[in-house]
Design an enzyme around this catalytic site. Structure first.
Site, PDB file in Angstrom:
ATOM      1  N   GLY A  18      -5.421   5.881   4.530  1.00  0.00           N
ATOM      2  CA  GLY A  18      -4.856   5.101   3.428  1.00  0.00           C
ATOM      3  C   GLY A  18      -5.967   4.571   2.545  1.00  0.00           C
ATOM      4  O   GLY A  18      -7.098   5.069   2.590  1.00  0.00           O
ATOM      5  N   ASP A  60      -7.815   0.939   0.410  1.00  0.00           N
ATOM      6  CA  ASP A  60      -8.480  -0.304   0.787  1.00  0.00           C
ATOM      7  C   ASP A  60      -7.477  -1.321   1.333  1.00  0.00           C
ATOM      8  O   ASP A  60      -7.810  -2.118   2.214  1.00  0.00           O
ATOM      9  CB  ASP A  60      -9.211  -0.896  -0.426  1.00  0.00           C
ATOM     10  CG  ASP A  60     -10.375  -0.013  -0.860  1.00  0.00           C
ATOM     11  OD1 ASP A  60     -10.939   0.689  -0.001  1.00  0.00           O
ATOM     12  OD2 ASP A  60     -10.725  -0.021  -2.049  1.00  0.00           O
ATOM     13  N   PRO A  67       2.026   6.218   4.631  1.00  0.00           N
ATOM     14  CA  PRO A  67       2.558   7.373   3.894  1.00  0.00           C
ATOM     15  C   PRO A  67       2.720   7.099   2.402  1.00  0.00           C
ATOM     16  O   PRO A  67       2.976   8.018   1.632  1.00  0.00           O
ATOM     17  CB  PRO A  67       3.923   7.618   4.556  1.00  0.00           C
ATOM     18  CG  PRO A  67       4.317   6.297   5.140  1.00  0.00           C
ATOM     19  CD  PRO A  67       3.056   5.563   5.471  1.00  0.00           C
ATOM     20  N   ALA A 116       4.871  -2.493   5.195  1.00  0.00           N
ATOM     21  CA  ALA A 116       3.589  -3.168   5.035  1.00  0.00           C
ATOM     22  C   ALA A 116       3.373  -4.063   6.255  1.00  0.00           C
ATOM     23  O   ALA A 116       4.326  -4.624   6.803  1.00  0.00           O
ATOM     24  CB  ALA A 116       3.601  -3.986   3.756  1.00  0.00           C
TER      25      ALA A 116
HETATM   26  C1  LIG Z   1     -14.708   0.668 -19.698  1.00  0.00           C
HETATM   27  C2  LIG Z   1     -14.698   1.114 -18.273  1.00  0.00           C
HETATM   28  C3  LIG Z   1     -15.035   0.002 -17.356  1.00  0.00           C
HETATM   29  C4  LIG Z   1     -14.922   0.390 -15.934  1.00  0.00           C
HETATM   30  C5  LIG Z   1     -15.377  -0.699 -15.046  1.00  0.00           C
HETATM   31  C6  LIG Z   1     -15.021  -0.356 -13.691  1.00  0.00           C
HETATM   32  C7  LIG Z   1     -15.545  -1.285 -12.655  1.00  0.00           C
HETATM   33  C8  LIG Z   1     -14.811  -0.944 -11.414  1.00  0.00           C
HETATM   34  C9  LIG Z   1     -15.297  -1.687 -10.237  1.00  0.00           C
HETATM   35  C10 LIG Z   1     -14.267  -1.499  -9.191  1.00  0.00           C
HETATM   36  C11 LIG Z   1     -14.571  -2.278  -7.980  1.00  0.00           C
HETATM   37  C12 LIG Z   1     -13.515  -1.969  -6.981  1.00  0.00           C
HETATM   38  C13 LIG Z   1     -13.605  -2.820  -5.779  1.00  0.00           C
HETATM   39  C14 LIG Z   1     -12.504  -2.463  -4.850  1.00  0.00           C
HETATM   40  C15 LIG Z   1     -11.287  -2.880  -5.027  1.00  0.00           C
HETATM   41  C16 LIG Z   1     -10.179  -2.456  -4.123  1.00  0.00           C
HETATM   42  O1  LIG Z   1     -10.215  -3.227  -2.958  1.00  0.00           O
HETATM   43  C17 LIG Z   1      -8.883  -2.635  -4.832  1.00  0.00           C
HETATM   44  C18 LIG Z   1      -7.731  -2.080  -3.989  1.00  0.00           C
HETATM   45  O2  LIG Z   1      -7.918  -0.735  -3.738  1.00  0.00           O
HETATM   46  P1  LIG Z   1      -6.728   0.201  -3.197  1.00  0.00           P
HETATM   47  O3  LIG Z   1      -5.722   0.314  -4.269  1.00  0.00           O
HETATM   48  O4  LIG Z   1      -7.346   1.532  -2.827  1.00  0.00           O
HETATM   49  O5  LIG Z   1      -6.109  -0.458  -1.985  1.00  0.00           O
HETATM   50  N1  LIG Z   1      -8.930  -1.934  -6.088  1.00  0.00           N
HETATM   51  C19 LIG Z   1      -8.987  -2.577  -7.254  1.00  0.00           C
HETATM   52  O6  LIG Z   1      -8.906  -3.792  -7.332  1.00  0.00           O
HETATM   53  C20 LIG Z   1      -9.103  -1.710  -8.460  1.00  0.00           C
HETATM   54  C21 LIG Z   1      -9.955  -2.351  -9.475  1.00  0.00           C
HETATM   55  C22 LIG Z   1     -10.025  -1.458 -10.645  1.00  0.00           C
HETATM   56  C23 LIG Z   1     -10.462  -2.182 -11.847  1.00  0.00           C
HETATM   57  C24 LIG Z   1     -10.412  -1.277 -13.011  1.00  0.00           C
HETATM   58  C25 LIG Z   1     -10.845  -1.987 -14.234  1.00  0.00           C
HETATM   59  C26 LIG Z   1     -10.735  -1.096 -15.396  1.00  0.00           C
HETATM   60  C27 LIG Z   1     -11.182  -1.821 -16.615  1.00  0.00           C
HETATM   61  C28 LIG Z   1     -10.860  -1.070 -17.836  1.00  0.00           C
HETATM   62  C29 LIG Z   1     -11.246  -1.851 -19.058  1.00  0.00           C
HETATM   63  C30 LIG Z   1     -11.041  -0.999 -20.209  1.00  0.00           C
HETATM   64  C31 LIG Z   1     -11.324  -1.642 -21.509  1.00  0.00           C
HETATM   65  C32 LIG Z   1     -10.932  -0.696 -22.585  1.00  0.00           C
HETATM   66  C33 LIG Z   1     -10.962  -1.333 -23.913  1.00  0.00           C
HETATM   67  C34 LIG Z   1     -10.322  -0.510 -24.942  1.00  0.00           C
HETATM   68  N1  LIG Z   2       4.929   2.109   5.401  1.00  0.00           N
HETATM   69  C1  LIG Z   2       4.562   1.262   4.419  1.00  0.00           C
HETATM   70  N2  LIG Z   2       5.457   0.900   3.456  1.00  0.00           N
HETATM   71  C2  LIG Z   2       5.082   0.096   2.446  1.00  0.00           C
HETATM   72  N3  LIG Z   2       3.856  -0.436   2.317  1.00  0.00           N
HETATM   73  C3  LIG Z   2       2.933  -0.102   3.240  1.00  0.00           C
HETATM   74  C4  LIG Z   2       3.241   0.752   4.323  1.00  0.00           C
HETATM   75  N4  LIG Z   2       2.122   0.905   5.066  1.00  0.00           N
HETATM   76  C5  LIG Z   2       1.167   0.160   4.474  1.00  0.00           C
HETATM   77  N5  LIG Z   2       1.635  -0.449   3.380  1.00  0.00           N
HETATM   78  C6  LIG Z   2       0.935  -1.322   2.425  1.00  0.00           C
HETATM   79  O1  LIG Z   2       0.662  -0.576   1.247  1.00  0.00           O
HETATM   80  C7  LIG Z   2      -0.366  -1.207   0.521  1.00  0.00           C
HETATM   81  C8  LIG Z   2      -1.250  -0.222  -0.204  1.00  0.00           C
HETATM   82  O2  LIG Z   2      -1.825   0.635   0.683  1.00  0.00           O
HETATM   83  P1  LIG Z   2      -3.127   1.472   0.448  1.00  0.00           P
HETATM   84  O3  LIG Z   2      -3.148   2.455   1.569  1.00  0.00           O
HETATM   85  O4  LIG Z   2      -4.298   0.619   0.311  1.00  0.00           O
HETATM   86  O5  LIG Z   2      -2.857   2.267  -0.899  1.00  0.00           O
HETATM   87  P2  LIG Z   2      -3.409   2.011  -2.386  1.00  0.00           P
HETATM   88  O6  LIG Z   2      -4.855   2.304  -2.352  1.00  0.00           O
HETATM   89  O7  LIG Z   2      -2.643   2.983  -3.212  1.00  0.00           O
HETATM   90  O8  LIG Z   2      -3.135   0.587  -2.728  1.00  0.00           O
HETATM   91  C9  LIG Z   2      -1.130  -2.034   1.523  1.00  0.00           C
HETATM   92  O9  LIG Z   2      -1.032  -3.369   1.154  1.00  0.00           O
HETATM   93  C10 LIG Z   2      -0.410  -1.805   2.842  1.00  0.00           C
HETATM   94  O10 LIG Z   2      -0.287  -3.007   3.546  1.00  0.00           O
END
Ligand SMILES: CCCCCCCCCCCCC/C=C/[C@@H](O)[C@H](COP(=O)(O)O)NC(=O)CCCCCCCCCCCCCCC
Ligand SMILES: Nc1ncnc2c1ncn2[C@@H]1O[C@H](COP(=O)(O)OP(=O)(O)O)[C@@H](O)[C@H]1O
Ligand SMILES: [Ca+2]
Length: 563
Positions: free
Chosen positions: A206, A208, A149, A183
């Site tokens: 949810g 990743d 949630p 979590a």
């Molecule tokens: C200048 C713009 C550059 C953009 C580059 C973007 C590359 C993004 C590649 C993202 C790969 C993501 C792989 C997946 C990661 C996820 O597992 C993981 C968790 O996801 P959840 O929150 O849904 O649970 N997500 C992430 O780690 C998010 C990664 C996001 C990285 C964003 C990086 C932004 C960089 C911005 C640089 C800006 C420079 C500006 C200078 C003035």
């Molecule tokens: N009920 C909960 N309360 C707090 N954290 C939770 C709950 N359920 C799942 N999580 C944790 O929340 C984190 C983020 O979840 P996710 O669904 O990937 O969202 P986001 O993409 O915003 O990071 C995960 O690490 C997960 O283990």
């Protein structure tokens, strides 16, 4: 497609027009009678239409339901009088719900209602369509759903209740729903408690991080139940028989985006309903032969590890935390020293720069299991044949801004082509991207290329290798004497903060690994790709033309069966 005998064919009414409706084992088609002569040709996409003839693949029918008169109001309101007459003449009806493709890989559920004077005929249609649907063994009947949630914009529960549950209901799928309370709730429940025999699949509502919980719960459960010790990096792992569906409700949702082509709850629900199956590689990550975690998308050290570490403190900001931490990490421009060793994939596994993207039905991911096995054994052999156990392995020591292992493209709305646009979902390899120390401007150029058509690997400071295994060892600073000064704390460019004599503390000299959005406790890791360890309710990203179905006229060409 071979011509198949019609199972059923009738004259019915749709929107007050007479239509000929026909069904064989693979297609349901209907066409208007009066305009038939004028329109005879044209390629027809499933669930799309030429001017007056339509076709839907049976495997993309969601459900068929008896339509009570008052449910059909939308159609009748337009011409009340005519409609009234009509519904008196043809009071019986059934509605077929089916998948319709809209733009950019999105699917929607459409309805078509057919009327008839004969109740028996409608019942027969419902029965025969249902019989055909029940023959599709890959469709799930019972699902276990976990909702986080608090993921993304905290809309998980609403998304499930409003967009997904009604579709599951229509398709006759039963679902047990658990809204997580903490979590790791989902992970622990799957690991030990859940009665998995009851279910055909698990659904993750949810992001990743939540997917990672489900992955760990399921994979661990299957290994424990089969006596596999996860602490042994070379143990042969047991694939999970339950598929996982992802309803995107997180911040990045890269696993959903990279396997479906869009982050849309309705599209994901429909992929689950039609029983799609997409195998997927899973990396196992160990530290000194102790199991740490699994990863399916990005293992990132340096830049992405630092972005994630910083963003965890800003969770309250929601998805925007990544942009803020991204800019901050970019500006601090750290680099890290270490040695990366890897076992390259065989030459026939393609190359990260070959521009052959993994798409639905991907040939590279469909190597015969035996041939993949043989290739795998060959590289294991190569590995073992060397005394030191490192033949076939390469090692690179250097100063890196980022070390990324992308087991799939990691495409997401931020970067629609992803970190490694040609990485494959199920080929048993990961693309290891090394970004060496460079100027801020160069690194910015590299980052920006993730968002446009330019090649992000076409820089002198970037190299990329397709590998089956890799290891990383950060430089041991405690071993460094003053004659071998440390250049850290690893600021490049304008801000040399630390002198050679300064002892770096661990946290400034080392980065952390981001593992599918979770931070790993160790910097020194060993990674091994487990080919096709899990399956998702997805089919990979469809090519634009992939959904074309041949002209349903083949259906009309066959002599009707007698009904
Ligand atoms: C200048 C713009 C550059 C953009 C580059 C973007 C590359 C993004 C590649 C993202 C790969 C993501 C792989 C997946 C990661 C996820 O597992 C993981 C968790 O996801 P959840 O929150 O849904 O649970 N997500 C992430 O780690 C998010 C990664 C996001 C990285 C964003 C990086 C932004 C960089 C911005 C640089 C800006 C420079 C500006 C200078 C003035
Ligand atoms: N009920 C909960 N309360 C707090 N954290 C939770 C709950 N359920 C799942 N999580 C944790 O929340 C984190 C983020 O979840 P996710 O669904 O990937 O969202 P986001 O993409 O915003 O990071 C995960 O690490 C997960 O283990
Ligand atoms: Ca892969």
């Amino acid at each position: 497609m071979e011509e198949q005998a019609r199972l059923l064919s009738s004259m019915l009414f749709n929107k007050h027009r007479q239509v000929e409706v026909a069904l064989n084992r693979s297609v349901l088609a209907w066409k208007e009678m009066e305009r038939r002569r004028k329109r005879s040709s044209g390629v027809i996409s499933n669930s799309a239409e030429t001017a007056h003839s339509h076709a839907v693949q049976v495997c993309e029918i969601v459900a068929v339901l008896d339509t009570k008169e008052d449910q059909d109001n939308a159609e009748t309101r337009r011409s009340q009088k005519k409609a009234k007459q009509h519904s008196q003449l043809y009071p019986h009806a059934f509605t077929v719900s089916y998948v319709r493709r809209t733009r950019r890989h999105q699917w929607r559920c459409s309805d078509v209602t057919f009327h008839s004077a004969s109740e028996g005929l409608c019942e027969r249609w419902i029965q025969v369509i249902n019989e055909q649907l029940s023959l599709i063994a890959s469709r799930p009947k019972s699902l276990l759903v976990y909702i986080n949630p608090f993921g993304g914009k905290q809309r998980g529960r609403r998304i499930y209740e409003q967009k997904v549950a009604p579709l599951f209901g229509r398709a006759g799928i039963s679902a047990d729903v658990i809204v997580t309370e903490r979590a790791n709730h989902a992970r622990d429940h799957l690991k030990t408690e859940a009665n998995l025999d009851k279910y055909d699949g698990v659904v993750c509502v949810g992001g990743d991080g939540m997917f990672s919980e489900i992955l760990h719960g399921l994979v661990t459960r299957f290994q424990t139940d089969n006596g596999v010790d996860q602490n042994q990096p070379d143990a042969e792992m047991v694939p999970c028989s339950l598929r996982i569906g992802i309803i995107p409700a997180g911040s990045t949702d890269c696993i959903c985006f990279a396997t479906v082509g869009t982050n849309d709850p309705v599209t994901s629900a429909l992929h689950i309903i039609v029983g799609d199956s997409q195998p997927m590689d899973v990396c196992s990550v160990h530290h000194d032969d102790i199991f740490l975690r699994y990863s399916v998308s990005l293992l990132g050290y340096g830049f992405y590890g630092d972005v994630l570490t910083d963003s965890e403190r800003k969770r309250w900001l929601g998805p925007a935390r990544y942009d803020l931490s991204g800019v901050k990490t970019f500006l601090s421009h750290n680099y890290y020293e270490g040695t990366i060793s890897f076992l390259p994939a065989e030459n026939n596994m393609g190359d990260p720069r070959d521009k052959l993207q993994c798409r639905s039905g991907c040939g590279i991911c469909q190597h015969e299991p035996s041939s993949t096995g043989t290739q795998w054994e060959m590289s294991e052999e190569k590995e073992k044949s060397d005394k030191g156990g490192s033949s076939g392995w390469s090692a690179i020591r250097g100063k890196f801004i980022a070390i990324n292992a992308a087991s799939m493209s990691c495409a997401c709305p931020r970067s629609p082509k992803g970190l490694s646009p040609s990485a494959h979902l199920a080929d048993g390899t990961t693309d290891l991207i090394l970004v060496r120390k460079c100027s801020r401007l160069d690194f910015l150029r590299h980052l920006v290329r993730h968002t446009n058509k330019e090649d992000q690997f076409d820089h002198s400071f970037v190299e990329v290798h397709r590998v089956r295994k890799f290891r990383f060892q950060p430089r041991h600073h405690e071993l460094v004497s003053l004659e071998d000064p440390i250049e850290s704390p690893k600021k490049t460019g304008f801000s040399p903060i630390c002198s050679a004599q300064t002892t770096c503390n661990y946290s400034t000299c080392h980065s952390s690994w981001s593992c599918d959005g979770e931070i790993l406790p160790n910097a020194a890791i060993q990674v091994s790709v487990q080919c096709q360890l899990i399956r998702l309710f997805a089919r990979g990203i469809e090519e634009q033309q992939q959904c074309l179905l041949e002209d349903p006229c083949t259906l009309w060409a066959v002599e009707p069966s007698t009904h």
